[in-house]
Structures are given as C-alpha cells and as structure tokens.
Design an enzyme around this catalytic site. Structure first.
Site, PDB file in Angstrom:
ATOM      1  CG  ASP A   1      -2.152  -0.928   0.963  1.00 50.66           C
ATOM      2  OD1 ASP A   1      -2.518  -1.119  -0.202  1.00 50.66           O
ATOM      3  OD2 ASP A   1      -2.696  -1.450   1.940  1.00 50.66           O
TER       4      ASP A   1
ATOM      5  CE1 TYR B   1      -8.666  -3.927   6.130  1.00 47.01           C
ATOM      6  CE2 TYR B   1      -7.420  -2.558   7.647  1.00 47.01           C
ATOM      7  CZ  TYR B   1      -8.066  -3.742   7.367  1.00 47.01           C
ATOM      8  OH  TYR B   1      -8.113  -4.737   8.304  1.00 47.01           O
TER       9      TYR B   1
END
Length: 635
Positions: free
Chosen positions: A297, A383
């Site tokens: 990420d 998220y």
C-alpha cells in the site's frame, strides 16, 4: 504555542507548489512525453546526510525534485530528477521492471474500459443486474501480470451492488466475477467463475442509517486555556525538551527528521530519519476473488498521497496545530491536502508514583503523564491506516498504527465460512490476511556510529540462585547483516539495543535506546511464492544495514507496482556487510494477522500495531523527575 515568524529555509523543507510546477515544466520541455502521459507523484530529493547535518541557516541549498509518472503510449513509467532553481533536467530514465503507483487516472481508465464492455455487461446480466448505475467497480492492484494478460499496465476489478447511492456497497459483493484491465491499451479480459447469490442484509454504518444511538454519553471537553505546550516554526516542532522536524512524502507518508532531546541543556541527537518504508497485505484464501491479493500500500498506491484532511473533534481532539501537504496531481498541477498532519498533546495517565507506607505524614508523590501526538490517516480503498507518533516526557518514543475501515469480503456460497475465510455476517465471509509494516529507522544516537545489540532474558545455565530460579539478561552484538536478520521472541523478552560505543553514561556503559517490539507475526508466504519474492522484507522482524543513501526502500519503492521482486532488503544484505560501530539503519517489520470476526462488520473497530523506542542508559536517571505536580489533584 505556534510561532508565526517565518522559519529559516532548510534543506529538508518539503517541495513547494512552485517548485513542483517548475519541475514539471522543465521535464516537459526536455523530454518528449505523449499526450497520454501522467504523473504519479513528485517529491524532494533529500540532500546527502552530511550536507543536512552540516547545514547552517542562510547557507545555499541545492534543491532537487524527483518526478515519477507513466506514459501510456510508451507503456512505461519514468523517473526524473530536476533542479528547478537551475532550470535544469538532471536526469530522466525509463523504468524496466515495475511501474509508477496506481492513481486516479488508472481508476478512471478501469471505469471507462468496463462501462460498455460486452463481456462485462453480459456477466452482470447473467446475475440479473441490468442497471449498471448500481454497480460499484473497485479497481485492485494486480500484484504481477497474470498469465492471461502478460503485458501492459494491468489492474483487476471487483464489483459490488448498491441498493441506493449512499449505502455500504461492500455488503453486496458480486461473487465469482473479476476483470483484468490493461489501462494503457484498454484491453479487458472478464473472468466469470460462476454465479453466486448476492447477500441481501444491509450493513450501513453511517450515523444517518443507525436507528438507535447511545444516549448516555456525556460531553468530554479538552481545554487548554493557556494554549498547548508545543511550539511550531515551519516544519520544526518543540515540546517538553523534544525537538524534531516533520514532512510528508507521497510514498512513505509522515516522516520524522532530526529527532533530538534537550538533556539538562545538552542537545542530544537520537534519530536522523524515521518513516514507513513499505508494507504488504497478503491474503490467505484460495477464492478466485482473493488469492492473488498481496497489496503493497505504500509503493503501489502512493500511500502518502492518500492522506485524509483531518477534522477537529473527530480525528483529533484538543488544541490542534495542522500541517498541510503539497502533492502533485496526475496532470502535473500541484494541489494541497489541507490538515494532512495533526499535532496535539494529550493526558496519558500516571507518569510515575510512590506512596511511602512507612511515612504516612508524607503525601504520595505522583505525576501525570503527557504525550505529544503527531498523526496522519490514509484511506486505501476499503481500508484506513492511521500512523501515530507519540513522544513522552520520560524520553520514550512510540509508533502506533491504527487499522480500521471495512474488511474485504467474499460470498459465502453455502452459507458457511472456512478456515481461510470465516463467516462474519449472513452470506458474507472475510478472508484471513496480514498487515505487515516495515519502518526504516536511521539512528543518530549521540553520533552516527552506532551498534545494535540483541538482548534476551534466559534461565541461567550455571544457576547460583539458592532456589534455582535465576535468570539473566544476555547480550549479543550484531556484527554483520546476516547476524541481524532476526525475529521477535516475546518468551525471551527479546529487544534490540541501539548503542553508541563511543559515548558512555555516568556508569561507564554505552548510551543506548532499545527497540521494544510488540508480539508480531512475520510473512506466511513462502520464499518461492509470488508474494514472497516481492515482499522479502517481511521475512524478518529486524534487519540492520550500514547507511547507504541509495538504500531507501525495503522493497521496490515507487516502482513496486507490477515489479517481479528480489530487490530491497534481501538484495541490500546479500554481501553480509559489517554493521558494528558504524552509521546503521535499523529496519523493523511488525504487524497483525487478521482473522476476521463478526465484530469487524460492517466497519472494523481499530486494531493496533506498533513498537516503542525506550531510553536504556541514554540518561543518567529518570529524565522525568522535573515534571511538576499537577496543580489540580482534587475530585
């Protein structure tokens, strides 16, 4: 207190909008980029460490800007270094392995490619879905190029079904359906693994959809009538003997620079630089919708650019100072993320206390603990990751990651979960997965030449204890990189001491801080797996390398997207270099293995991960003795 006077210009000051704009203009003038090219991010090229440490206010600064982007016509990503003040392109090269991070250009390309694609529409119609305005398409990083699409800028796409525009679409996954998209060419391959029932239970979490809310919560107000105890000048923060500089990086997010402590008038350095280097989120389920997922990420999505604009009273509470962050848009135009970083201080319970039982005439001595909080929160798809640095009055530094948001989901075809994807709601499972973060900690502990020592507590081999209950703290100096590939061992109270063997405390021992890890897993993916080759940094909880300015990322950095792996820490350490009494970088990988539970649905309560840096012989005594008693200690 916030100082309003202009700060002196510093080599680590973040890029301004003007610098980014000028760098883009110079690059476009010097390099032939197609009309379909775009930018992923732009950032400061940090000067050499010795240049920064030797800088004095008013000295000239050689500013460099790094630009990263992608050209769809060429099918390649590029990296350029530009000197805006010199109106000069320093270098530009095309990337052979890996591509620039995913951005909104790619998201829009996915939407455009699927909007009228016959195979995609046919797959939806087979599931009884004809109103495509109700379909939410979720672009996903592919990891590597799959065999079905071995060329191009490949993304995958999953789909979810709305019942109305404001609902939680993750509650209705469209199972069995996935698309591969080359966002450069627009090529699409639709993979249909079979029709599954779409869950029907709503799972909305927004306040407007929660019918009953608690009515017994009384107001909790944080007031500081005299203002906060910190001072801010430019990017520099001063608080309770601490001083540090901060910046925001488009890949790494929040960075701490030059962390120092005023030890009774003596200015002492602790960290030169500290930040997230990379993270990996591997999934352990074999479902066709999940098995390929192992998101990086930071490098793949430019985590720093996904920073939220933080809100007073929600993300941060109290007397707040915000820092904005300037980022580079896909069209080469800078933009500002307002309130990207939150700074505040908060009460943290008891700092120290003792009641003298043998002198009831003496009052108990107790001090309240206060900590400085520097935080940034990022949204990556479903998220949220919050990164919180805490500074304490006793010299402790803590990094805490707060994980929340919405868990990934699959359809429970038979109404049941499995050991790799537990049932979390009727008709919905969530795959088991990990979140592993690698932080790069560049120490400068009373000087650059430091040594790392592993400490374990073990039963004594030749036990002199009269009751046979002796145990001792052992030391092992980590002399070479291979020695320093270590794992956490909570049973042995394992920690790692960063010592300066050239500076001693009043006891004649090397000054030190200890890296105190939490109980944490390592990477479950095998060395020969796709994820294992790309995320080798997560194989160990500790790595130590000699400082090298070129060794900045635990993995492939800003070109992690579609990179085949084998770079970063495994490559840095292959020569087993010496790491004793030299300028070292400590890399700490930690995280959580998330086995989803019903309580994580429809939105996950915060889960925590992190570590602490604790003084261990750095000071001659408790450095918080001088914290005064609280003026109000009555109920």
């Amino acid at each position: 207190m916030t100082l309003t006077t202009a700060a002196e210009r510093h080599p680590l000051d973040p890029c301004t909008a003007d610098e980014l704009s000028k760098a883009v203009s110079i690059l476009r003038k010097e390099v032939e980029l197609s009309q379909r090219s775009f930018f992923s991010c732009g950032m400061l090229v940090e000067p050499e460490k010795q240049t920064v440490l030797g800088f004095s206010p008013g000295s000239s600064i050689d500013r460099r800007v790094r630009l990263i982007g992608h050209d769809r016509e060429k099918g390649q990503s590029f990296e350029a270094i530009v000197a805006p003040e010199e109106d000069k392109l320093v270098e530009c090269h095309w990337i052979e392995n890996g591509q620039a991070p995913l951005n909104m250009e790619d998201v829009l390309a996915v939407y455009a490619a699927l909007a009228e694609h016959p195979d995609w529409l046919a797959a939806l119609e087979k599931r009884g879905i004809t109103d495509t305005s109700l379909v939410h398409i979720e672009p996903w990083l592919s990891g590597i190029r799959p065999p079905e699409m071995p060329e191009g800028r490949v993304l995958r796409a999953l789909a979810f079904l709305h019942t109305h525009p404001d609902d939680n679409y993750y509650a209705r996954p469209i199972g069995g359906l996935i698309a591969l998209i080359d966002t450069d060419s627009g090529k699409v391959i639709v993979q249909d693994h079979g029709v599954t029932p779409i869950p029907e239970s709503p799972a909305d979490y927004a306040a407007s959809f929660v019918e009953t809310q608690r009515e017994d919560i009384k107001p909790l107000e944080i007031t500081q009538p005299d203002g906060p105890s910190f001072e801010v000048q430019g990017q520099v923060i001063k608080w309770q003997k601490w001083q540090m500089r901060i910046s925001v990086h488009p890949i790494e997010g929040l960075i701490l620079h030059d962390v120092r402590y005023d030890d009774d008038g003596k200015d002492r350095s602790i960290l030169y630089r500290a930040s997230l280097s990379e993270m990996v989120v591997p999934y352990g389920d074999s479902d066709p919708i999940q098995y390929w997922k192992h998101a990086f990420d930071a490098g793949e999505t430019a985590l720093g650019q996904q920073g939220n604009s933080l809100k007073l009273g929600c993300d941060c509470l109290g007397e707040i100072h915000y820092f904005d962050a300037v980022m580079l848009g896909t069209d080469g135009s800078p933009y500002t993320v307002e309130n990207a970083v939150c700074l505040h201080e908060e009460d943290y319970g008891i700092l120290w206390k003792h009641t003298n039982l043998f002198r009831p005439d003496l009052p108990p001595e107790v001090r309240r603990s206060r900590r400085l909080v520097i935080s940034m929160i990022h949204t990556i798809g479903n998220y949220e990751y919050g990164f919180f640095w805490y500074f304490y009055q006793d010299g402790t530094i803590q990094l805490e990651v707060k994980l929340t948001g919405i868990i990934g989901v699959s359809v429970a075809e038979n109404g049941e979960g499995t050991s790799t994807s537990p049932l979390v709601a009727p008709g919905i499972t969530s795959p088991i997965h990990q979140h592993l973060f690698c932080f790069r900690l560049d120490f400068n502990l009373d000087g650059l030449d430091n040594t790392v020592v592993e400490a374990n507590v073990v039963p004594m081999a030749n036990d002199p204890h009269p009751y046979g209950a002796g145990f001792e703290a052992t030391r092992q100096v980590l002399t070479h990189e291979a020695d320093a590939k270590r794992r956490i061992d909570p049973a042995a109270s394992r920690n790692w001491r960063i010592e300066n063997p050239n500076v001693t405390n009043q006891l004649g021992k090397p000054v030190a801080y200890k890296l105190l890890p939490q109980a944490s897993p390592t990477f479950f993916a095998g060395d020969d797996t796709v994820a294992g080759k790309r995320g080798g940094f997560a194989r160990h909880n500790l790595w130590v390398t000699p400082y090298d300015a070129a060794e900045h990322y635990a993995g492939a950095g800003p070109f992690t997207n579609l990179h085949t792996g084998g770079v970063g820490l495994p490559a840095y350490t292959k020569d087993n270099r010496a790491i004793e009494n030299t300028d070292v970088v400590v890399w700490h990988t930690f995280g959580v293995t998330h086995v989803p539970r019903p309580e994580d649905w429809p939105i996950m309560p915060v889960e925590y991960a992190g570590f602490m840096l604790v003084p261990s012989g750095f000071f001659d005594r408790n450095p918080a003795l001088d914290v005064p008693p609280s003026k109000k200690c009555s109920s």
